[in-house]
Design an enzyme around this catalytic site. Structure first.
Site, PDB file in Angstrom:
ATOM      1  N   TYR A 120       0.836  -1.211   0.000  1.00 47.01           N
ATOM      2  CA  TYR A 120       0.000   0.000   0.000  1.00 47.01           C
ATOM      3  C   TYR A 120       0.871   1.260   0.000  1.00 47.01           C
ATOM      4  O   TYR A 120       0.701   2.148  -0.841  1.00 47.01           O
ATOM      5  CB  TYR A 120      -0.915  -0.008   1.221  1.00 47.01           C
ATOM      6  CG  TYR A 120      -1.918   1.114   1.253  1.00 47.01           C
ATOM      7  CD1 TYR A 120      -2.964   1.167   0.336  1.00 47.01           C
ATOM      8  CD2 TYR A 120      -1.832   2.130   2.207  1.00 47.01           C
ATOM      9  CE1 TYR A 120      -3.894   2.199   0.371  1.00 47.01           C
ATOM     10  CE2 TYR A 120      -2.759   3.162   2.248  1.00 47.01           C
ATOM     11  CZ  TYR A 120      -3.780   3.189   1.332  1.00 47.01           C
ATOM     12  OH  TYR A 120      -4.698   4.214   1.359  1.00 47.01           O
ATOM     13  N   GLU A 170       4.138   1.808  -0.723  1.00 46.17           N
ATOM     14  CA  GLU A 170       4.951   2.025  -1.923  1.00 46.17           C
ATOM     15  C   GLU A 170       4.094   2.103  -3.186  1.00 46.17           C
ATOM     16  O   GLU A 170       4.462   2.790  -4.140  1.00 46.17           O
ATOM     17  CB  GLU A 170       6.000   0.917  -2.059  1.00 46.17           C
ATOM     18  CG  GLU A 170       7.030   0.892  -0.927  1.00 46.17           C
ATOM     19  CD  GLU A 170       8.043   2.027  -1.002  1.00 46.17           C
ATOM     20  OE1 GLU A 170       7.708   3.113  -1.492  1.00 46.17           O
ATOM     21  OE2 GLU A 170       9.187   1.825  -0.568  1.00 46.17           O
ATOM     22  N   LYS A 228       1.185   3.569  -3.376  1.00 47.80           N
ATOM     23  CA  LYS A 228       0.706   4.951  -3.422  1.00 47.80           C
ATOM     24  C   LYS A 228       1.832   5.920  -3.751  1.00 47.80           C
ATOM     25  O   LYS A 228       1.623   6.925  -4.442  1.00 47.80           O
ATOM     26  CB  LYS A 228       0.069   5.319  -2.078  1.00 47.80           C
ATOM     27  CG  LYS A 228      -1.278   4.650  -1.820  1.00 47.80           C
ATOM     28  CD  LYS A 228      -2.375   5.236  -2.686  1.00 47.80           C
ATOM     29  CE  LYS A 228      -3.754   4.794  -2.231  1.00 47.80           C
ATOM     30  NZ  LYS A 228      -4.839   5.408  -3.035  1.00 47.80           N
ATOM     31  N   ASN A 231      -6.029   9.694   8.334  1.00 48.32           N
ATOM     32  CA  ASN A 231      -7.098   8.844   8.860  1.00 48.32           C
ATOM     33  C   ASN A 231      -8.456   9.525   8.767  1.00 48.32           C
ATOM     34  O   ASN A 231      -8.642  10.628   9.283  1.00 48.32           O
ATOM     35  CB  ASN A 231      -6.836   8.492  10.325  1.00 48.32           C
ATOM     36  CG  ASN A 231      -5.633   7.597  10.508  1.00 48.32           C
ATOM     37  OD1 ASN A 231      -4.565   7.886   9.962  1.00 48.32           O
ATOM     38  ND2 ASN A 231      -5.777   6.535  11.275  1.00 48.32           N
ATOM     39  N   GLY A 283      -0.674   1.656  23.297  1.00 47.53           N
ATOM     40  CA  GLY A 283      -1.808   2.553  23.093  1.00 47.53           C
ATOM     41  C   GLY A 283      -1.427   4.019  23.077  1.00 47.53           C
ATOM     42  O   GLY A 283      -2.295   4.885  22.963  1.00 47.53           O
ATOM     43  N   GLN A 317       0.593   5.338  20.762  1.00 49.31           N
ATOM     44  CA  GLN A 317       0.789   5.828  19.406  1.00 49.31           C
ATOM     45  C   GLN A 317      -0.384   6.745  19.045  1.00 49.31           C
ATOM     46  O   GLN A 317      -1.495   6.552  19.523  1.00 49.31           O
ATOM     47  CB  GLN A 317       0.925   4.674  18.407  1.00 49.31           C
ATOM     48  CG  GLN A 317      -0.278   3.775  18.257  1.00 49.31           C
ATOM     49  CD  GLN A 317      -0.263   2.592  19.207  1.00 49.31           C
ATOM     50  OE1 GLN A 317       0.033   2.741  20.383  1.00 49.31           O
ATOM     51  NE2 GLN A 317      -0.611   1.418  18.688  1.00 49.31           N
ATOM     52  N   PRO A 322       3.070   2.855  12.372  1.00 51.60           N
ATOM     53  CA  PRO A 322       3.654   4.151  12.710  1.00 51.60           C
ATOM     54  C   PRO A 322       3.323   4.592  14.133  1.00 51.60           C
ATOM     55  O   PRO A 322       2.214   4.365  14.623  1.00 51.60           O
ATOM     56  CB  PRO A 322       3.045   5.097  11.675  1.00 51.60           C
ATOM     57  CG  PRO A 322       1.890   4.398  11.090  1.00 51.60           C
ATOM     58  CD  PRO A 322       2.117   2.933  11.268  1.00 51.60           C
ATOM     59  N   GLN A 336       3.485   7.863  15.216  1.00 54.23           N
ATOM     60  CA  GLN A 336       2.805   9.149  15.201  1.00 54.23           C
ATOM     61  C   GLN A 336       2.286   9.438  13.798  1.00 54.23           C
ATOM     62  O   GLN A 336       2.885   9.044  12.816  1.00 54.23           O
ATOM     63  CB  GLN A 336       3.769  10.290  15.599  1.00 54.23           C
ATOM     64  CG  GLN A 336       4.162  10.298  17.059  1.00 54.23           C
ATOM     65  CD  GLN A 336       5.036  11.510  17.369  1.00 54.23           C
ATOM     66  OE1 GLN A 336       6.075  11.699  16.761  1.00 54.23           O
ATOM     67  NE2 GLN A 336       4.612  12.321  18.308  1.00 54.23           N
TER      68      GLN A 336
END
Length: 329
Positions: A146, A148, A150, A175, A208, A210, A275, A277
């Site tokens: 996904y 790479e 994009k 998001n 939790g 992140q 990730p 952040q």
């Protein structure tokens, strides 16, 4: 305001269906193209009676021959559960899909917008993420199909601009949540809401702490349309998302409160390359588009909870479509 014929690939998906709805409300003719891998006819059922709306089953991995004057290219599974299920096809959808839609835009001289993603930044070392940041990506990990895919699509868009002077726009979507999310797509908002409504344990990956930034779908669609309507010399990329940063734990606790759930929080190991952040720098969106999101997270979550409650009155799948693998949307 544009009122021509607009193609929306992935138009029966979560974001695509809201975009089709808004374009129709603005007087556009809309050709909605979807292969129904993750999108559903139900998402656009209420639009089928509109004489300016047309629905076509088609996979963007194959060329499309239609007459349109602008294209929103949204076709690609966007949740980790879906894009990791068939990673080769995910890459093909991003890359072949971009090539085919760019070819169409070149043939009919259409303006074309690529729905890119904050995933192009990977696990960022710069926070918040400006469009000038090149990202921190693992090119061979489970999320790479996904991420790479994009990134390659963005490359193709800018090369078509340089080589063929195509009128392109690139939006990097952070998001996004709202009604018509699939209840079992593994995205963090839908995952938590469904677990809370069932009073099941809420699964948090890692500690939790992140962070994510959650943008309500109506705000996002407004940003996409504004970007499409900018002058030809504005290409982007432009970040579209909500700069309000919340930890995954805060999100879970808010959803428990809003649903009145008795769910408990349980921890699971953090998936590879998840990730730590994610927050958009909206400087370009503010200055170029005059855009910023207006929907508060609590207000948007209340609408999502109402939507999923309405689904519970209907027949829902008794089991998730696939294993939930991440808290990343």
């Amino acid at each position: 305001m544009h009122k021509g014929r607009t193609l929306v690939t992935g138009g029966a998906g979560f974001i695509g269906s809201h975009l089709c709805e808004q374009l129709l409300a603005r007087g556009n003719e809309v050709l909605c193209v979807d292969n129904f891998y993750t999108g559903t006819r139900k998402n656009v059922q209420h639009l089928l009676a509109n004489p300016r709306f047309e629905l076509m089953r088609h996979d963007v991995c194959f060329p499309l021959y239609v007459e349109v004057d602008q294209i929103y290219n949204l076709a690609c599974p966007a949740s980790p559960v879906h894009y990791q299920f068939d990673p080769v096809q995910t890459t093909k959808t991003s890359v072949h899909g971009a090539i085919n839609m760019l070819g169409l835009a070149k043939r009919v001289k259409a303006k074309i917008l690529q729905a890119s993603t904050s995933e192009v930044y990977g696990d960022p070392t710069v926070h918040p993420q400006p469009e000038s940041y090149w990202g921190n990506i693992n090119p061979i990990g489970p999320r790479s199909c996904y991420d790479e895919g994009k990134r390659c699509a963005e490359t193709l868009f800018f090369d078509y601009r340089r080589q063929h002077n195509l009128n392109i726009k690139v939006a990097r979507i952070f998001n996004t949540y709202g009604p018509r999310m699939h209840p079992n797509d593994g995205r963090v908002v839908s995952n938590f809401v469904m677990q809370a409504l069932g009073n099941d344990d809420i699964t948090i990956y890692g500690d939790g702490n992140q962070t994510r930034s959650f943008c309500y779908v109506d705000d996002l669609v407004d940003g996409l349309i504004r970007l499409m309507e900018t002058p030809d010399d504005i290409t982007g990329p432009i970040n579209l998302g909500n700069p309000g940063e919340f930890t995954i734990r805060q999100l879970a606790e808010t959803i428990i409160e809003l649903t009145g759930s008795s769910s408990r929080l349980v921890s699971r190991p953090l998936p590879q390359d998840d990730p730590r952040q994610r927050q958009p720098d909206l400087g370009r969106a503010n200055s170029i588009l005059g855009w910023q999101p207006t929907t508060r997270l609590r207000d948007g979550l209340a609408l999502v909870i109402d939507y999923f409650r309405s689904l519970q009155a209907e027949e829902l799948p008794s089991k998730p479509l696939m294993k939930i693998v991440s808290n990343c949307a």
